[in-house]
Each structure stands twice: as C-alpha cells, then as structure tokens.
Scaffold this active site. Structure first.
Site, mmCIF file in Angstrom:
data_model
loop_
_atom_site.group_PDB
_atom_site.id
_atom_site.type_symbol
_atom_site.label_atom_id
_atom_site.label_comp_id
_atom_site.label_asym_id
_atom_site.label_seq_id
_atom_site.Cartn_x
_atom_site.Cartn_y
_atom_site.Cartn_z
ATOM 1 N N HIS A 214 0.788 -1.238 0.000
ATOM 2 C CA HIS A 214 0.000 0.000 0.000
ATOM 3 C C HIS A 214 0.817 1.284 0.000
ATOM 4 C CE1 HIS A 214 -3.796 -1.944 -0.107
ATOM 5 N NE2 HIS A 214 -3.354 -2.815 0.755
ATOM 6 N N GLU A 238 3.383 -5.740 -4.337
ATOM 7 C CA GLU A 238 2.581 -4.660 -4.926
ATOM 8 C C GLU A 238 2.713 -3.368 -4.144
ATOM 9 O OE1 GLU A 238 -1.502 -5.826 -5.068
ATOM 10 O OE2 GLU A 238 -2.232 -3.777 -5.273
HETATM 11 O O1 EZ4 Z 1 -6.663 0.046 -1.589
HETATM 12 O O2 EZ4 Z 1 -9.670 -0.830 -3.251
HETATM 13 O O3 EZ4 Z 1 -5.164 -4.112 -4.383
HETATM 14 N N1 EZ4 Z 1 -6.094 -3.694 -3.772
HETATM 15 C C1 EZ4 Z 1 -6.083 -2.627 -2.972
HETATM 16 C C2 EZ4 Z 1 -7.380 -2.084 -2.423
HETATM 17 C C3 EZ4 Z 1 -7.427 -0.579 -2.584
HETATM 18 C C4 EZ4 Z 1 -8.822 -0.028 -2.504
HETATM 19 C C5 EZ4 Z 1 -8.862 1.369 -3.060
HETATM 20 O O4 EZ4 Z 1 -10.151 1.805 -3.269
HETATM 21 O O5 EZ4 Z 1 -5.027 -2.107 -2.732
HETATM 22 O O6 EZ4 Z 1 -7.533 -2.431 -1.080
HETATM 23 CO CO CO Z 2 -3.412 -2.693 -4.092
#
Ligand code: EZ4
Ligand code: CO
Length: 404
Positions: A214, A238
C-alpha cells in the site's frame, strides 16, 4: 441512419457499498452500462457526469467510441486526474457495451477473440495471525484458486490496512470522516517476511503468493522487503512505494529480483509510461474504469507489451461488477494480460448487478452474453442510498501521514 444516445442516467446507490453507475439508452432502445465508482469520491464523479458530460452525449452516435473518447479527453482543457478519467471511462464502457449488444457479440470477440481459454485470478486472504491467515488461504485453495494475496496483522499495531479481525472485509468504512490508524514500517518489516515464509511452507510450491504494501515504504525499506522475500518466490510485491515517485522503483529493482506491481492509482497512459518504458515494474495495475475505460487501457496494455510488462488490473470491491466484466473480456483477449485481481463482492452486489462473468475452476470467464454481459437490477441497486464511506488514513508514530 446511425443510432443516437437519447437518455443519460447517473445512478448513485449503495447495495451494501457505494457505486456510481452510468446508464445510456439509445433511440433504438439499446442500453449500455458503465461503472464510474471512485472509492471515497463517488459524488464528484457523479456530478462531473451529470453536469458536464451527460448533456454532451445526447444526440451523439454511440458507435463513435474512439471519437467520443477523444472529444471528452482532448475537448477539455483540464486533462487527466482520477475524477475526469473515471467519468470518461464510464462513458467508454457504456459505448462498448452498446456496440456489443448491437452486434450481438460478447466484447472479447470484438477485441479480436480469445488468446486464452480462461483467465487467471487471485483472491485475498488475511488474518490477524498466521493460523487465521492460513485458514483463509486453505479456503481459497479448496475452492480451486491457485494465486493468493496474503496480508497479516503486525504485533504492536492495533489495526492494519487490508486485514480484518472478521472473516469479511470492506476497505472503506462508512462514516463522515476517514478512520485513522497507526502504521509502523519497522514493526511491519520485522514481521511480514516470516509470515509470508510461513504461508509458503504451508502451501508448498505451485501456489502464487502476492502481497500489497500500500505505497507505505521508503525505497530502501521496499528493497529490504523484496530481498527478504526472495526465498519465498513471490508472484509479486505490490505498491511498495508511493506510485508517483517513479524513480523509487529503480532503486528497489537494483536490489531485488522479487517481481514488482504498481499502478492502481494511475489514470492515464502517461502515468504508466516511464515505469513501463524503463522496465521498472513487471505488472501494471491500472483498472479499466479508472484509466479512461476500454479504449484507453488497451493502449496502456499495448505499450506494456512492447516493453515486456504484463497487465494485472485492480479488482477490489470498489471496482463494480460492470468494470470487472470489462477487465475479464480484455483479459481473455489480450496477450500480455497476466492475472485479474478478484476480491469478491457481498452477495447483494452480485444480485444488484446480475452478470454473465463467473468463476470456473479457480479462473474467470467472461460468459457469452452480448456486450459486457452485466445488467442492473434496478430495485435492488437503488434500494439503499449513498452513505459517505472512506478508506482509512494511516499515520506514522510521529503523527505524519503515510502514503497509500
Ligand atoms: O486500496 O480498493 O489491491 N487492492 C487494494 C485495495 C485498494 C482499494 C482502493 O479503493 O489495494 O484495497
Ligand atoms: Co493494491
């Protein structure tokens, strides 16, 4: 005589979570659906569509899909940005849907037909501790899925984004303001590699493991995580660093062979260009609706193909079943489309958007209905009004905000 768009409806509702849906109806009675949901900013896209785009669509030929895209993009001085691009994306999806219905073809056929028999997907597993996480991993494996995103709690942190203490999970919380949580990168980095190694030990080889950070790490922290996970053999890591600081990924790349994925917050090909051309990522995560719809994301996929980067669009619950349908049609027809995220939806969402796409043997299938193959159950879809809901905000221990 060419058909014309006669009716433009922008539907904002909350069949268990908020969605913005665009419905175009032509003089010949063909209905096209588009998704315009931007998580936490739903009403802005709805207003953009209602006030500025809708009136321009009335009377236009729905078959002029590329021209309409260019008109809505180039015709506006203020280009790009998540709100405007999602609005254009919704119109584009609805026009492709109309073309499919007019020609009686599922969209994948109009994209050139299948290049693969079925589309790989990955599911989400989370758990506050390893046993709880492994329970969810096992449930997905038992259901036939072979790629799993694993997220876990961190000792010393009360809440962790992407991890719920319940068995169901929705990233956006209903409230007038976002919830706030504390994120501690050191605690996270100390804990996470061991958890993911534990999952690998449990599942053995042959299962794709993914993890989402994130956008919260510094470049050198991200490099450390990628390196620590090398023995696990990740499918990908990711969003390790903030997506707009693109050279950060060059540093990460210099230190690790763990594959990198980023781009769910990107909305044009120009956001993706540097990372793709410099081969700083392995997977581009832009979502169909958020990156200007089918017409535009196909150009992103084509650019990625030239540079050996694969497509792997965002697919959380806030990407509606309409947009997910578009992604699945593209997925079976696009050579460098690697995998589609499928977080899943509450049952009410499936009922509000009856859809031909489905899961079969752990893979996604678009179905053979004309167009996108998604309908709207008006009654269910409109039964619940929009309620403000936001993704949480995370702060470091010193109170400053982390990235996403
Ligand atoms: O943070 O859907 O890969 N998925 C993610 C999700 C996103 C939210 C954003 O609206 O990172 O949890
Ligand atoms: Co994501």
């Amino acid at each position: 005589m060419a058909d014309v768009i006669e009716k433009v409806e922008v539907l904002v509702s909350s069949p268990s979570r908020n969605y913005v849906t665009l419905r175009l109806t032509t003089r010949d009675g063909i209905v096209g659906l588009g998704d315009a949901t931007v998580n936490g900013r739903e009403l802005s896209v709805a207003a953009y569509l209602r006030d500025h785009v809708g009136p321009l669509l009335i009377g236009r030929d729905p078959g002029r899909i590329e021209d309409t895209w260019q008109y809505l993009y180039r015709g506006v001085y203020w280009r790009r940005g998540p709100i405007g691009m999602a609005a254009i994306g919704a119109v584009d999806l609805a026009l492709w849907d109309i073309l499919g219905k007019r020609t009686g073809q599922p969209l994948y056929a109009l994209f050139g037909g299948r290049v693969r028999d079925r589309l790989a997907t990955y599911r989400h597993a989370f758990g506050w501790d390893l046993p709880a996480l492994l329970d969810q991993v096992d449930a997905h494996l038992d259901a036939g899925f072979t790629n799993i995103r694993v997220q876990s709690g961190v000792p010393g942190l009360e809440v962790v984004y992407g991890v719920s203490r319940e068995t169901v999970y929705e990233p956006a919380g209903r409230a007038a303001a976002p919830a706030e949580e504390i994120f501690d990168a050191e605690a996270y980095l100390r804990h996470m590699p061991g958890v993911i190694a534990g999952v690998r030990e449990h599942v053995g080889e042959g299962v794709g493991l993914l993890h989402d950070a994130h956008h919260r790490l510094t470049p050198i922290q991200a490099a450390r995580l990628g390196k620590a996970l090398e023995p696990v053999g990740m499918f990908w890591l990711e969003d390790v660093t903030p997506a707009e600081d693109q050279d950060a990924l060059r540093l990460v790349r210099q230190h690790t062979t763990t594959p990198l994925a980023i781009g769910e917050v990107f909305n044009t090909i120009w956001d993706c260009q540097y990372l793709i051309q410099n081969r700083l990522i392995d997977y581009i995560r832009a979502a169909v609706v958020h990156a200007g719809g089918i017409s535009h994301i196909r150009k992103i996929f084509a650019l990625a193909e030239v540079h050996g980067v694969q497509a792997a669009p965002h697919g959380p619950s806030d990407v509606s079943p309409i947009s997910l349908a578009a992604s699945i049609h593209l997925g079976v027809a696009t050579h460098n489309f690697a995998i589609q995220e499928y977080m899943g939806y509450p049952e009410r969402v499936h009922q509000a958007f009856p859809h031909a796409w489905h899961v079969a043997e752990g893979h996604l299938q678009p179905g053979d209905e004309p167009g996108l193959g998604v309908e709207l159950n008006d009654e269910l879809h409109s039964a619940d009004d929009y309620e403000a809901a936001y993704l949480p905000i995370a702060r470091r221990r010193d109170g400053t905000l982390t990235d996403w």
